[in-house]
Design a protein around this motif. Structure first.
Motif, PDB file in Angstrom:
ATOM      1  N   ASN A   1       0.875  -1.170   0.000  1.00  0.00           N
ATOM      2  CA  ASN A   1       0.000   0.000   0.000  1.00  0.00           C
ATOM      3  C   ASN A   1       0.912   1.220   0.000  1.00  0.00           C
ATOM      4  OD1 ASN A   1      -2.364  -1.571   0.246  1.00  0.00           O
ATOM      5  ND2 ASN A   1      -2.108  -1.657   2.461  1.00  0.00           N
ATOM      6  N   LEU A   2       0.550   2.228  -0.757  1.00  0.00           N
ATOM      7  CA  LEU A   2       1.436   3.378  -0.942  1.00  0.00           C
ATOM      8  C   LEU A   2       0.710   4.665  -0.589  1.00  0.00           C
ATOM      9  CD1 LEU A   2       2.637   2.034  -4.350  1.00  0.00           C
ATOM     10  CD2 LEU A   2       4.139   2.315  -2.384  1.00  0.00           C
ATOM     11  N   PHE A   3       1.440   5.581  -0.007  1.00  0.00           N
ATOM     12  CA  PHE A   3       0.850   6.823   0.499  1.00  0.00           C
ATOM     13  C   PHE A   3       1.772   7.997   0.219  1.00  0.00           C
ATOM     14  CE2 PHE A   3      -2.115   4.465   3.237  1.00  0.00           C
ATOM     15  CZ  PHE A   3      -1.444   3.273   3.394  1.00  0.00           C
ATOM     16  N   TRP A   4       1.163   9.150   0.051  1.00  0.00           N
ATOM     17  CA  TRP A   4       1.885  10.414   0.100  1.00  0.00           C
ATOM     18  C   TRP A   4       1.238  11.272   1.175  1.00  0.00           C
ATOM     19  CZ3 TRP A   4       6.338  12.328  -1.756  1.00  0.00           C
ATOM     20  CH2 TRP A   4       6.956  11.665  -2.832  1.00  0.00           C
TER      21      TRP A   4
ATOM     22  N   LEU B   1       1.466  15.679   9.904  1.00  0.00           N
ATOM     23  CA  LEU B   1       1.312  15.069   8.600  1.00  0.00           C
ATOM     24  C   LEU B   1      -0.146  14.850   8.256  1.00  0.00           C
ATOM     25  CD1 LEU B   1       4.291  14.175   9.533  1.00  0.00           C
ATOM     26  CD2 LEU B   1       4.024  12.401   7.809  1.00  0.00           C
ATOM     27  N   GLN B   2      -0.467  15.114   6.996  1.00  0.00           N
ATOM     28  CA  GLN B   2      -1.830  14.898   6.498  1.00  0.00           C
ATOM     29  C   GLN B   2      -1.746  14.077   5.216  1.00  0.00           C
ATOM     30  OE1 GLN B   2      -3.926  18.737   6.121  1.00  0.00           O
ATOM     31  NE2 GLN B   2      -2.253  19.593   7.309  1.00  0.00           N
ATOM     32  N   LEU B   3      -2.732  13.227   5.019  1.00  0.00           N
ATOM     33  CA  LEU B   3      -2.737  12.369   3.846  1.00  0.00           C
ATOM     34  C   LEU B   3      -3.094  13.146   2.584  1.00  0.00           C
ATOM     35  CD1 LEU B   3      -2.547   9.356   2.921  1.00  0.00           C
ATOM     36  CD2 LEU B   3      -5.051   9.345   3.036  1.00  0.00           C
ATOM     37  N   LEU B   4      -2.280  12.991   1.537  1.00  0.00           N
ATOM     38  CA  LEU B   4      -2.567  13.572   0.229  1.00  0.00           C
ATOM     39  C   LEU B   4      -3.322  12.573  -0.646  1.00  0.00           C
ATOM     40  CD1 LEU B   4       0.589  15.412  -1.163  1.00  0.00           C
ATOM     41  CD2 LEU B   4      -1.673  16.389  -0.745  1.00  0.00           C
TER      42      LEU B   4
ATOM     43  N   LYS C   1      -5.669   9.874  -7.803  1.00  0.00           N
ATOM     44  CA  LYS C   1      -5.862  11.314  -7.620  1.00  0.00           C
ATOM     45  C   LYS C   1      -6.133  11.596  -6.147  1.00  0.00           C
ATOM     46  CE  LYS C   1      -7.414  12.251 -12.302  1.00  0.00           C
ATOM     47  NZ  LYS C   1      -6.036  12.663 -12.678  1.00  0.00           N
ATOM     48  N   GLY C   2      -5.505  12.666  -5.660  1.00  0.00           N
ATOM     49  CA  GLY C   2      -5.676  13.027  -4.266  1.00  0.00           C
ATOM     50  C   GLY C   2      -6.273  14.417  -4.121  1.00  0.00           C
ATOM     51  N   ILE C   3      -6.036  14.979  -2.960  1.00  0.00           N
ATOM     52  CA  ILE C   3      -6.574  16.304  -2.688  1.00  0.00           C
ATOM     53  C   ILE C   3      -5.691  17.384  -3.305  1.00  0.00           C
ATOM     54  CG2 ILE C   3      -7.685  15.542  -0.564  1.00  0.00           C
ATOM     55  CD1 ILE C   3      -5.373  16.888   0.964  1.00  0.00           C
ATOM     56  N   LYS C   4      -6.249  18.567  -3.464  1.00  0.00           N
ATOM     57  CA  LYS C   4      -5.517  19.766  -3.888  1.00  0.00           C
ATOM     58  C   LYS C   4      -4.840  19.608  -5.251  1.00  0.00           C
ATOM     59  CE  LYS C   4      -4.885  21.116   0.887  1.00  0.00           C
ATOM     60  NZ  LYS C   4      -4.065  21.783   1.896  1.00  0.00           N
TER      61      LYS C   4
ATOM     62  N   LEU D   1       4.890  11.428  -7.189  1.00  0.00           N
ATOM     63  CA  LEU D   1       3.835  12.417  -6.948  1.00  0.00           C
ATOM     64  C   LEU D   1       3.938  13.523  -7.992  1.00  0.00           C
ATOM     65  CD1 LEU D   1       1.614  13.403  -4.875  1.00  0.00           C
ATOM     66  CD2 LEU D   1       3.447  14.789  -3.875  1.00  0.00           C
ATOM     67  N   ARG D   2       2.785  13.958  -8.490  1.00  0.00           N
ATOM     68  CA  ARG D   2       2.782  14.993  -9.527  1.00  0.00           C
ATOM     69  C   ARG D   2       1.697  16.027  -9.256  1.00  0.00           C
ATOM     70  NH1 ARG D   2       3.374  10.429 -13.653  1.00  0.00           N
ATOM     71  NH2 ARG D   2       1.124  10.560 -13.931  1.00  0.00           N
ATOM     72  N   LYS D   3       1.975  17.226  -9.763  1.00  0.00           N
ATOM     73  CA  LYS D   3       0.952  18.270  -9.784  1.00  0.00           C
ATOM     74  C   LYS D   3       1.254  19.159 -10.983  1.00  0.00           C
ATOM     75  CE  LYS D   3      -1.579  21.658  -7.092  1.00  0.00           C
ATOM     76  NZ  LYS D   3      -1.808  22.310  -5.774  1.00  0.00           N
ATOM     77  N   PRO D   4       0.282  19.408 -11.836  1.00  0.00           N
ATOM     78  CA  PRO D   4       0.550  20.137 -13.084  1.00  0.00           C
ATOM     79  C   PRO D   4       0.975  21.586 -12.858  1.00  0.00           C
ATOM     80  CG  PRO D   4      -1.643  19.124 -13.130  1.00  0.00           C
ATOM     81  CD  PRO D   4      -1.112  18.946 -11.760  1.00  0.00           C
TER      82      PRO D   4
END
Lengths: 114, 115
Positions: free
Chosen positions: B32-35, B44-47, B58-61, B76-79
């Motif tokens: 299981n994988l987490f960011w 820490l908060q889960l993304l 897809k996660g938050i924000k 992890l990516r964000k455009p």
């Protein structure tokens, strides 16, 4: 729900003193964990518990002790504080079920040992 | 056991730039994988998280991550980053299903976004 709460937020200890870091969760999670976070080192697992009465060592347990008498509480005890224990301590909890059960973290305790 | 590597220790980007943070793990079994994200002074908060199914999560924000099993990676990516994305980002791995007790964290990537 308050989630995971930790007390105190800050503490300064002298070498050789002892203290207990408190951690409580109100989510009825069966798993609880203690981590320490040092700059550039990420999180290191100190101890964890899979349920009341059951605890086990993590990666860096030396100098610490834990107990888990209830589902809600998971205190971390430092018996003889050393400067190497200066760190930020995070408590976390998680639920074991089907799927990826993430951890929920408390706000942390910043401990300085001088 | 398990080890998690985050090769980017500190990343500095301008607003609107694209972001990709690397995460590699060592255990070859089911994971299981987490960011997680840690904003300054906060916990820490889960993304986002991956359990099974579509490897693009897809996660938050506006964050997303892609699980590539053959590469043992979960990047992890964000455009388009914003100033408010300035934070520390941690990749975490949990060896499923037998040893679901322990989570292994990378050393973190500090992201600074310049307005």
């Amino acid at each position: 729900n308050a989630g995971v709460t930790q007390t105190p937020k800050f503490r300064i200890l002298k070498i050789g003193q002892s203290m207990t870091l408190q951690c409580t969760q109100d989510m009825n999670h069966n798993y609880m964990y203690w981590y320490r976070q040092d700059p550039g080192m990420g999180l290191k697992l100190i101890y964890y518990s899979v349920g009341a009465g059951i605890t086990d060592k993590g990666e860096v347990p030396n100098g610490y002790n834990v107990s888990r008498s209830t589902t809600e509480d998971f205190p971390l005890r430092l018996e003889l504080a050393a400067p190497s224990q200066t760190s930020v301590y995070f408590c976390a909890s998680s639920y074991k079920g089907v799927g990826a059960y993430e951890q929920y973290f408390g706000p942390g305790t910043r401990l300085t040992v001088t | 056991a398990q080890s998690v590597s985050q090769h980017n220790h500190h990343v500095i980007l301008s607003e609107a730039a694209s972001l990709e943070l690397g995460c590699n793990y060592s255990y070859g079994g089911t994971v299981n994988l987490f960011w997680y994200v840690q904003y300054p002074g906060q916990h820490l908060q889960l993304l986002l998280k991956y359990f099974s199914g579509d490897p693009l999560v897809k996660g938050i924000k506006g964050f997303e991550a892609e699980f590539i099993k053959s590469k043992f990676s979960f990047n992890l990516r964000k455009p388009s980053v914003q100033w408010s994305d300035t934070a520390e980002y941690f990749c975490a791995v949990n060896n499923a299903p037998n040893t679901g007790n322990q989570f292994y964290f990378g050393t973190g990537t500090s992201l600074t976004v310049i307005p």
